[in-house]
Structure formats: C-alpha cells, structure tokens
Design a protein around this motif. Structure first.
Motif, mmCIF file in Angstrom:
data_model
loop_
_atom_site.group_PDB
_atom_site.id
_atom_site.type_symbol
_atom_site.label_atom_id
_atom_site.label_comp_id
_atom_site.label_asym_id
_atom_site.label_seq_id
_atom_site.Cartn_x
_atom_site.Cartn_y
_atom_site.Cartn_z
ATOM 1 N N GLN A 14 0.817 -1.213 0.000
ATOM 2 C CA GLN A 14 0.000 0.000 0.000
ATOM 3 C C GLN A 14 0.853 1.268 0.000
ATOM 4 O O GLN A 14 0.343 2.373 -0.061
ATOM 5 C CB GLN A 14 -0.978 0.024 1.181
ATOM 6 C CG GLN A 14 -0.354 0.267 2.563
ATOM 7 C CD GLN A 14 -0.035 -1.027 3.279
ATOM 8 O OE1 GLN A 14 0.497 -1.949 2.675
ATOM 9 N NE2 GLN A 14 -0.353 -1.100 4.557
ATOM 10 N N TYR A 15 2.170 1.087 0.069
ATOM 11 C CA TYR A 15 3.098 2.218 0.054
ATOM 12 C C TYR A 15 3.959 2.155 -1.206
ATOM 13 O O TYR A 15 4.320 1.082 -1.672
ATOM 14 C CB TYR A 15 4.006 2.192 1.293
ATOM 15 C CG TYR A 15 3.258 2.019 2.586
ATOM 16 C CD1 TYR A 15 2.492 3.054 3.115
ATOM 17 C CD2 TYR A 15 3.302 0.818 3.281
ATOM 18 C CE1 TYR A 15 1.799 2.892 4.314
ATOM 19 C CE2 TYR A 15 2.615 0.641 4.473
ATOM 20 C CZ TYR A 15 1.862 1.684 4.986
ATOM 21 O OH TYR A 15 1.167 1.524 6.157
ATOM 22 N N SER A 16 4.338 3.309 -1.701
ATOM 23 C CA SER A 16 5.269 3.384 -2.823
ATOM 24 C C SER A 16 6.692 3.456 -2.291
ATOM 25 O O SER A 16 6.959 4.160 -1.307
ATOM 26 C CB SER A 16 4.958 4.627 -3.663
ATOM 27 O OG SER A 16 6.037 4.917 -4.536
ATOM 28 N N GLU A 19 8.127 6.768 -1.630
ATOM 29 C CA GLU A 19 7.705 7.539 -0.454
ATOM 30 C C GLU A 19 8.610 7.327 0.749
ATOM 31 O O GLU A 19 8.471 8.024 1.760
ATOM 32 C CB GLU A 19 6.265 7.165 -0.094
ATOM 33 C CG GLU A 19 5.246 7.595 -1.140
ATOM 34 C CD GLU A 19 3.856 7.091 -0.837
ATOM 35 O OE1 GLU A 19 2.909 7.901 -0.883
ATOM 36 O OE2 GLU A 19 3.708 5.881 -0.573
ATOM 37 N N ARG A 287 -3.528 3.354 5.662
ATOM 38 C CA ARG A 287 -3.903 3.151 4.257
ATOM 39 C C ARG A 287 -2.853 3.648 3.283
ATOM 40 O O ARG A 287 -2.786 3.189 2.143
ATOM 41 C CB ARG A 287 -5.231 3.860 3.982
ATOM 42 C CG ARG A 287 -6.419 3.252 4.719
ATOM 43 C CD ARG A 287 -7.577 4.211 4.761
ATOM 44 N NE ARG A 287 -7.254 5.415 5.538
ATOM 45 C CZ ARG A 287 -8.102 6.407 5.774
ATOM 46 N NH1 ARG A 287 -9.322 6.351 5.256
ATOM 47 N NH2 ARG A 287 -7.738 7.442 6.496
ATOM 48 N N ASP A 288 -2.031 4.617 3.702
ATOM 49 C CA ASP A 288 -1.039 5.184 2.797
ATOM 50 C C ASP A 288 0.066 5.827 3.622
ATOM 51 O O ASP A 288 0.030 5.802 4.863
ATOM 52 C CB ASP A 288 -1.687 6.207 1.851
ATOM 53 C CG ASP A 288 -2.499 7.269 2.579
ATOM 54 O OD1 ASP A 288 -2.138 7.646 3.725
ATOM 55 O OD2 ASP A 288 -3.515 7.740 2.018
ATOM 56 N N ALA A 289 1.052 6.394 2.936
ATOM 57 C CA ALA A 289 2.220 6.949 3.629
ATOM 58 C C ALA A 289 1.856 8.136 4.511
ATOM 59 O O ALA A 289 2.442 8.333 5.578
ATOM 60 C CB ALA A 289 3.287 7.358 2.610
ATOM 61 N N ARG A 290 0.875 8.925 4.086
ATOM 62 C CA ARG A 290 0.468 10.071 4.899
ATOM 63 C C ARG A 290 -0.112 9.605 6.241
ATOM 64 O O ARG A 290 0.255 10.117 7.302
ATOM 65 C CB ARG A 290 -0.557 10.908 4.146
ATOM 66 C CG ARG A 290 -1.014 12.162 4.908
ATOM 67 C CD ARG A 290 -2.157 12.824 4.171
ATOM 68 N NE ARG A 290 -1.712 13.344 2.884
ATOM 69 C CZ ARG A 290 -1.238 14.577 2.709
ATOM 70 N NH1 ARG A 290 -1.157 15.401 3.732
ATOM 71 N NH2 ARG A 290 -0.866 14.976 1.509
ATOM 72 N N GLU A 291 -1.017 8.625 6.184
ATOM 73 C CA GLU A 291 -1.600 8.125 7.424
ATOM 74 C C GLU A 291 -0.543 7.410 8.263
ATOM 75 O O GLU A 291 -0.525 7.525 9.489
ATOM 76 C CB GLU A 291 -2.772 7.186 7.137
ATOM 77 C CG GLU A 291 -3.475 6.709 8.400
ATOM 78 C CD GLU A 291 -4.680 5.831 8.134
ATOM 79 O OE1 GLU A 291 -5.342 5.428 9.118
ATOM 80 O OE2 GLU A 291 -4.955 5.516 6.942
#
Length: 308
Positions: A14-16, A19, A287-291
């Motif tokens: 779920q992460y790039s 990132e 869910r993603d790098a920000r969270e």
C-alpha cells in the motif's frame, strides 16, 4: 530514563517505494532514533508451506509485495543524518556472503556509521528455492559463514577467508565501515540462541507479550552465563503492530493491536523488561504513507507523554 524508539519503514504494497525518503525524514524529525527494514523475498502462490513454517497457516496478504531491505535503507540514509539504520531482519542465507558484507559496509560508510545488521536464517522453502545460496537444510551453517565473512571483510586488510561458500585470497576490500557494525540475531530457537551468545553482538526478538518476552530474555541471559559470555548482549525488541483508528474492543486483542493508546500501553508493558530499544512496526493498518506518518507521530508523542 526514556526507552529509545525505532520505526519500521513502509515497505508493503500500500506504500510506494518512492515515499520512503519522505517518511524517513519525517520519522527523524518526530524523534525516532532508528529506522528499520525487513526482508520478504516473494509471495508463493500456492505456498509450499504455511507462514513461519506452520502447517496450514496462510501467508499475510501484505507479503505480496515487500521492498528490498537494503535499497529501502539506502533511500532513508540519503535523507537523514542522525537515525541508525537497521535490518530486522534480513534473511542472510539468501545473500552471497561477500556481496552482503560489501553492501553493508558501503551503506555504513555512506551513512557515517549508522548501520545495524540484524540477521535471521528464515523459514520459507520457496524463498530458499528462489534465492538461497545453499539448501534450506544448511541455513544455520550458511548464517555462520555470513557472520564470519562479514567480520573478515569489515576488518583490516589484507582480507582472507576460506569457507564452504566463500574463498577470499589475500585482498584489499573497501570501503570499510566507519565503526564495527553490530550483528544482531533474531534467535528464537535454542540452537540459534547459542549462535547468538557465541558469535553475535545482540538480540532482535519479536514481542510475544510482556510475560513471555521477559521469560525468553531471562533464558538467554542464563545461557550466556552458562557459556561464559562476559560482554553485554545488545537488545532491540521488535513490536509488530496492527493499527486500528478506534480502540480494539475484542477480548482476543493481541499485543500491539489497536489504536495508538493501546499500542503505547503495550509499549509500556514491554519497556519494563529492560530492552535497550524498542522497534515499532506500524505498516499494517494505515492506508497510505500520509496516514502512516501521522500514526507514527501519534504513537511517538503518546509514548513520550507516558514517560517511555
């Protein structure tokens, strides 16, 4: 006295991978004192065996895509200045010993002496079939040679070594690490614990609940005393969290499962055991790098507010 906290870098699907630098910068700014990567080489479909070698246990879906650990740490090293950079764990027998020693030495030199080498012997037959330098049944002996080759390559020139896999005629091998790279082992079996006591610098256990983990630590110290080890064992406890935005209310809550307050509650219980550092892996749940970054900040701030 506060317990140093480390953070597992985001490697799952779920992460790039792109990132990672941003997350690493943020983690250092938040106050984490180390960053870590782990190794999962592939996701067999169908699997030859259950996860962790347990018959019938399905593999975690997030293992379908895991970024390569040393590339992940290199991305983090390039944008940070202070945090230590560790593997927890790297499946050492999946790597050619000489090349692995060179890669770790180069990363340590580039980062100013911040690398911690956490090794394990692995459990996946499929990973060994794809990448093992020796058969799965020889993974313990292969790990022994990896440790020996690392010590040789990182030591003074000329380097020489004559083993089952690796033969180094007298040679100059550089770059050298800035300082001796500590080797820590996961060591969950008696045989692995003996290897740790005799040949490694420290221990990288997985948190299994405060009572169970404390008992394992007592057993390892007793074994060290029996085998005459006098130098201290460095310790970094790995806590695999399953984050949920709201508190987990089930009676079956596992250690480090739940919201930030529940994760910190478990951190406090394990900090009392006396580990030098606790590595918290928060990849599962966000869910993603920000969270992920927001959760990492919340956990760190609440841990410090709790006196950890």
């Amino acid at each position: 006295m506060t317990t140093p906290l480390g953070l597992g870098l985001p490697q799952t699907r779920q992460y790039s991978v792109g990132e990672v630098p941003g997350v690493a910068r943020a983690a250092e700014r938040i106050g984490y004192q180390s960053l870590w990567s782990y190794e999962r080489a592939l996701f067999p479909e169908p699997a030859t065996q259950g996860m962790f070698g347990v018959p019938g246990l399905p593999w975690h879906d997030f293992y379908r895509s895991v970024a390569e650990p040393l590339v992940t740490l290199s991305l983090a090293a390039a944008v940070t200045e202070r945090v230590r950079l560790g593997t927890s764990v790297l499946v050492a027998p999946l790597h050619v010993p000489f090349q692995l020693a060179k890669s770790l030495a180069t990363l340590d030199a580039a980062s100013g002496g911040r690398v911690v080498a956490g090794f394990g012997s692995g459990w996946s037959l499929d990973e060994y079939a794809a990448a093992g330098v020796r058969p799965f049944e020889e993974r313990g002996r292969t790990l022994d040679e990896v440790i020996e080759v690392c010590r040789a390559v990182w030591g003074p020139d000329p380097v020489t070594y004559d083993g089952e896999i690796t033969r180094i005629a007298p040679a100059v091998v550089g770059p050298k690490p800035v300082r001796p790279i500590p080797i820590l082992l996961a060591a969950s079996t008696k045989q692995a614990q003996r290897r740790l006591v005799d040949h490694a610098d420290g221990w990288l256990p997985l948190a299994m609940g405060a009572e169970t983990t404390a008992a394992q630590w007592r057993e390892l110290r007793d074994l060290a005393a029996e085998r005459g080890r006098t130098r201290p064992i460095q310790t970094v406890l790995r806590a695999n969290a399953v984050y949920t935005p709201k508190p987990y209310e089930g009676q079956d809550r596992a250690p480090f499962q739940g919201d930030a307050d529940q994760i910190v509650e478990d951190l406090a219980a394990h900090a009392g055991i006396g580990f030098e550092e606790i590595l918290i892996d928060l990849q599962v749940g966000p869910r993603d790098a920000r969270e992920f970054t927001d959760v990492a900040a919340e956990v760190y701030e609440k841990a410090r507010a709790a006196g950890l």
